[in-house]
Design a protein around this motif. Structure first.
Motif, PDB file in Angstrom:
ATOM      1  N   LEU A  70       3.605 -15.556  -7.994  1.00 16.72           N
ATOM      2  CA  LEU A  70       3.912 -16.638  -7.058  1.00 16.72           C
ATOM      3  C   LEU A  70       4.300 -16.093  -5.690  1.00 16.72           C
ATOM      4  CD1 LEU A  70       5.879 -19.212  -9.254  1.00 16.72           C
ATOM      5  CD2 LEU A  70       3.483 -19.253  -8.544  1.00 16.72           C
ATOM      6  N   LEU A  71       5.055 -14.996  -5.675  1.00  8.40           N
ATOM      7  CA  LEU A  71       5.456 -14.421  -4.399  1.00  8.40           C
ATOM      8  C   LEU A  71       4.245 -13.877  -3.645  1.00  8.40           C
ATOM      9  CD1 LEU A  71       7.970 -13.846  -2.678  1.00  8.40           C
ATOM     10  CD2 LEU A  71       8.098 -11.588  -3.758  1.00  8.40           C
ATOM     11  N   GLY A  72       3.360 -13.184  -4.368  1.00  7.64           N
ATOM     12  CA  GLY A  72       2.186 -12.621  -3.707  1.00  7.64           C
ATOM     13  C   GLY A  72       1.227 -13.694  -3.233  1.00  7.64           C
ATOM     14  N   PRO A  83      -0.584  -7.234  -0.133  1.00 11.52           N
ATOM     15  CA  PRO A  83       0.024  -5.984  -0.595  1.00 11.52           C
ATOM     16  C   PRO A  83       1.127  -6.197  -1.636  1.00 11.52           C
ATOM     17  CG  PRO A  83      -0.297  -5.887   1.769  1.00 11.52           C
ATOM     18  CD  PRO A  83      -0.615  -7.282   1.345  1.00 11.52           C
ATOM     19  N   LEU A  84       1.929  -7.274  -1.477  1.00 11.71           N
ATOM     20  CA  LEU A  84       2.950  -7.561  -2.490  1.00 11.71           C
ATOM     21  C   LEU A  84       2.314  -7.907  -3.831  1.00 11.71           C
ATOM     22  CD1 LEU A  84       5.676  -9.635  -0.584  1.00 11.71           C
ATOM     23  CD2 LEU A  84       5.900  -7.355  -1.603  1.00 11.71           C
ATOM     24  N   LEU A  85       1.222  -8.675  -3.785  1.00 16.94           N
ATOM     25  CA  LEU A  85       0.526  -9.029  -5.022  1.00 16.94           C
ATOM     26  C   LEU A  85      -0.046  -7.773  -5.686  1.00 16.94           C
ATOM     27  CD1 LEU A  85      -0.483 -11.213  -6.937  1.00 16.94           C
ATOM     28  CD2 LEU A  85      -2.492 -11.487  -5.463  1.00 16.94           C
ATOM     29  N   ALA A  86      -0.587  -6.863  -4.873  1.00 14.91           N
ATOM     30  CA  ALA A  86      -1.127  -5.617  -5.428  1.00 14.91           C
ATOM     31  C   ALA A  86      -0.022  -4.768  -6.043  1.00 14.91           C
ATOM     32  CB  ALA A  86      -1.855  -4.837  -4.335  1.00 14.91           C
ATOM     33  N   LEU A  87       1.142  -4.702  -5.381  1.00 17.04           N
ATOM     34  CA  LEU A  87       2.261  -3.955  -5.954  1.00 17.04           C
ATOM     35  C   LEU A  87       2.713  -4.577  -7.270  1.00 17.04           C
ATOM     36  CD1 LEU A  87       4.383  -3.194  -2.752  1.00 17.04           C
ATOM     37  CD2 LEU A  87       3.072  -1.554  -4.129  1.00 17.04           C
ATOM     38  N   GLY A  88       2.722  -5.913  -7.315  1.00 15.35           N
ATOM     39  CA  GLY A  88       3.082  -6.582  -8.557  1.00 15.35           C
ATOM     40  C   GLY A  88       2.111  -6.268  -9.678  1.00 15.35           C
ATOM     41  N   LEU A 117      -6.656   3.772 -12.074  1.00 11.28           N
ATOM     42  CA  LEU A 117      -7.517   3.185 -11.050  1.00 11.28           C
ATOM     43  C   LEU A 117      -8.063   4.273 -10.132  1.00 11.28           C
ATOM     44  CD1 LEU A 117      -5.440   0.038 -10.018  1.00 11.28           C
ATOM     45  CD2 LEU A 117      -7.516   0.100 -11.396  1.00 11.28           C
ATOM     46  N   PRO A 118      -9.345   4.214  -9.789  1.00  7.31           N
ATOM     47  CA  PRO A 118      -9.896   5.212  -8.858  1.00  7.31           C
ATOM     48  C   PRO A 118      -9.331   5.021  -7.458  1.00  7.31           C
ATOM     49  CG  PRO A 118     -11.510   3.498  -9.303  1.00  7.31           C
ATOM     50  CD  PRO A 118     -10.358   3.225 -10.217  1.00  7.31           C
ATOM     51  N   SER A 119      -9.139   6.115  -6.760  1.00  5.91           N
ATOM     52  CA  SER A 119      -8.642   6.057  -5.383  1.00  5.91           C
ATOM     53  C   SER A 119      -9.814   5.991  -4.426  1.00  5.91           C
ATOM     54  CB  SER A 119      -7.778   7.288  -5.079  1.00  5.91           C
ATOM     55  OG  SER A 119      -8.513   8.466  -5.346  1.00  5.91           O
ATOM     56  N   ARG A 120      -9.895   4.951  -3.643  1.00  8.05           N
ATOM     57  CA  ARG A 120     -11.029   4.754  -2.742  1.00  8.05           C
ATOM     58  C   ARG A 120     -10.549   4.324  -1.364  1.00  8.05           C
ATOM     59  NH1 ARG A 120     -14.560   0.686  -6.554  1.00  8.05           N
ATOM     60  NH2 ARG A 120     -14.925   2.086  -8.321  1.00  8.05           N
ATOM     61  N   GLY A 121     -11.076   4.934  -0.364  1.00 10.56           N
ATOM     62  CA  GLY A 121     -11.019   4.423   0.999  1.00 10.56           C
ATOM     63  C   GLY A 121      -9.670   4.070   1.559  1.00 10.56           C
ATOM     64  N   GLY A 122      -8.630   4.841   1.281  1.00 13.58           N
ATOM     65  CA  GLY A 122      -7.348   4.612   1.901  1.00 13.58           C
ATOM     66  C   GLY A 122      -6.667   3.331   1.443  1.00 13.58           C
ATOM     67  N   PHE A 123      -5.910   2.730   2.349  1.00 10.35           N
ATOM     68  CA  PHE A 123      -5.085   1.573   1.994  1.00 10.35           C
ATOM     69  C   PHE A 123      -5.927   0.386   1.549  1.00 10.35           C
ATOM     70  CE2 PHE A 123      -3.253  -2.476   3.428  1.00 10.35           C
ATOM     71  CZ  PHE A 123      -2.114  -2.517   2.637  1.00 10.35           C
ATOM     72  N   PHE A 124      -6.966   0.052   2.309  1.00 11.67           N
ATOM     73  CA  PHE A 124      -7.752  -1.138   1.968  1.00 11.67           C
ATOM     74  C   PHE A 124      -8.554  -0.919   0.683  1.00 11.67           C
ATOM     75  CE2 PHE A 124      -7.037  -1.682   6.543  1.00 11.67           C
ATOM     76  CZ  PHE A 124      -6.548  -2.984   6.553  1.00 11.67           C
ATOM     77  N   GLY A 125      -8.990   0.312   0.464  1.00 11.04           N
ATOM     78  CA  GLY A 125      -9.655   0.598  -0.807  1.00 11.04           C
ATOM     79  C   GLY A 125      -8.704   0.428  -1.975  1.00 11.04           C
ATOM     80  N   THR A 130      -6.921  -2.595  -6.620  1.00  9.38           N
ATOM     81  CA  THR A 130      -5.789  -3.099  -7.400  1.00  9.38           C
ATOM     82  C   THR A 130      -5.885  -4.601  -7.617  1.00  9.38           C
ATOM     83  OG1 THR A 130      -4.422  -1.351  -6.431  1.00  9.38           O
ATOM     84  CG2 THR A 130      -3.281  -3.152  -7.547  1.00  9.38           C
ATOM     85  N   LEU A 131      -6.315  -5.341  -6.609  1.00 10.20           N
ATOM     86  CA  LEU A 131      -6.383  -6.799  -6.743  1.00 10.20           C
ATOM     87  C   LEU A 131      -7.424  -7.237  -7.763  1.00 10.20           C
ATOM     88  CD1 LEU A 131      -6.018  -8.000  -3.035  1.00 10.20           C
ATOM     89  CD2 LEU A 131      -4.310  -8.106  -4.870  1.00 10.20           C
TER      90      LEU A 131
END
Length: 408
Positions: A70-72, A83-88, A117-125, A130-131
């Motif tokens: 709900l917060l995300g 980003p909050l939803l991804a952290l959740g 999870l594979p690491s791709r393309g910095g923050f947006f990747g 994650t989403l």
């Protein structure tokens, strides 16, 4: 009082293949019944402990899932919402890991951990990966639906423990099986896709290690063999050049010796090239190449290649080196009088079978390189099957995926 051990885990994974049964045999013996266990044995108390702990873990999971989602979602109109939803969702993976560990310890449910999870393309990747992580979303769903179930199981287990203790083992078994189903259904990896990713990651490591080992072998063979011989040849020719005018007979003898060294160096280079990729395999195909390698075996070898077309070059090369290594094992370890090689195609698989009438007793851990060969075949979706009873015969069957050559 006893209770039948009817939990699915005790019978092994569903659909797991048993040992191969030779043709003409009466068939495998019936599987023994799982051992009976006492109603209030260790397994029952573990199930009761799991049911009683459901309330706390379900409450924590429900609060976390509702709050993080709900917060995300509510803040998704702002820059910090997604980003909050991804952290959740990342935290949900940790909750899923703890729940799998609890089920493993108390219910005996063995569930593989999902791939990271594979690491791709910095923050947006990272954000996008994650989403859309199905493992995290299923864990959040698990947390949402577990609260009412956790309340029910806690109340039933507690009341049964106090006033319904004669039927407590059966209630614990039934409720525990329902929990097993939930854990398997929602906390397992993403079925075939997750398993395939794990296999490919492992196979990639095998391919990289194999390629590095081959490069080191080629470098060592060049350095210790042909290169050393050519250095000695250059020194000999230099000495012969110095003696050419003063002592022609000695110079002629040295040149003759250098000529012999050139022949040996050429032979070593041919052997090295054959070890990388034999010319006969490129020019004439698998049948001629296997006939050539079988001629170097210390026992008579009958070769039968039944292929209507040539496979892709990579598959053909792997098949050649597989048979070559198996025939080397026959020469070194089998103490055989004869051997045979058969190659054929079965739908989308290329099958190789090397048979010898030796002493048998070959094993994957016996120092014959079979374990490494099985890893190499597994890296290309292949399979190696060994049948080598004591006293022989030894039959090694290899499967490779069939890929046709481009343009055929």
């Amino acid at each position: 009082m006893t209770a039948d051990h009817d939990i699915a885990e005790s019978a092994g994974p569903v659909g797991a293949a048993g040992p191969a049964v030779p043709a003409g045999s009466p068939g495998p013996a019936p599987a023994p019944r799982p051992p009976r266990r006492t109603a209030y044995g260790k397994e029952t108390w573990k199930e009761i402990a799991f049911l009683l702990s459901n309330l706390l873990t379900a409450l924590v999971g429900f609060v976390y899932a509702v709050t993080s989602v709900l917060l995300g979602v509510g803040l998704s109109v702002t820059v910090i919402g997604l980003p909050l939803l991804a952290l959740g969702l990342g935290g949900a993976r940790l909750i899923g890991r703890s729940e799998r560990a609890r089920a493993r310890a108390l219910l005996g449910v063995e569930i593989a951990e999902p791939s990271p999870l594979p690491s791709r393309g910095g923050f947006f990747g990272w954000l996008w990966t994650t989403l859309k992580d199905p493992v995290a979303w299923r864990t959040q769903l698990y947390g949402l639906i577990r609260l009412p179930w956790g309340i029910v199981t806690f109340v039933v287990a507690l009341v049964s423990l106090i006033v319904l203790w004669p039927v407590l083992p059966f209630l614990a078994r039934g409720l525990g099986n329902a929990d097993r189903g939930m854990v398997r259904g929602l906390l397992s990896p993403s079925d075939e896709l997750e398993r395939r990713i794990a296999e490919l990651e492992s196979d990639r490591g095998v391919v990289v290690d194999t390629a590095a080992a081959d490069l080191r072998r080629i470098e060592r063979d060049l350095h210790d063999g042909a290169q050393a011989r050519l250095v000695a040849l250059a020194m000999g020719l230099g000495l012969a050049k110095e003696k050419l005018l003063d002592d022609p007979e000695t110079a002629a003898a040295m040149v003759d010796e250098a000529h012999g060294e050139v022949k040996l160096a050429l032979q070593e280079l041919r052997d090295l090239a054959r070890g990388i990729h034999p010319a006969v395999l490129t020019d004439r195909g698998l049948s001629a190449a296997l006939s050539s390698v079988s001629a170097r075996c210390t026992v008579p070898v009958k070769v039968n290649v039944d292929l209507s077309e040539r496979p892709a070059e990579a598959i053909e090369g792997i098949a050649y080196f597989t048979v070559s290594e198996l025939l080397q094992n026959v020469s070194k370890h089998a103490r055989a009088r004869s051997a045979s090689v058969e190659v054929w195609r079965a739908k989308d698989r290329l099958l190789l079978q090397v048979r010898d009438d030796g002493a048998g007793g070959a094993r994957f851990d016996g120092g014959t390189g079979l374990a490494g060969l099985a890893e190499r075949l597994g890296a290309v979706d292949g399979l190696l099957v060994l049948d080598s009873p004591e006293g022989g015969p030894t039959v090694v069957t290899a499967e490779l995926p069939w890929r046709s050559r481009p343009g055929t």
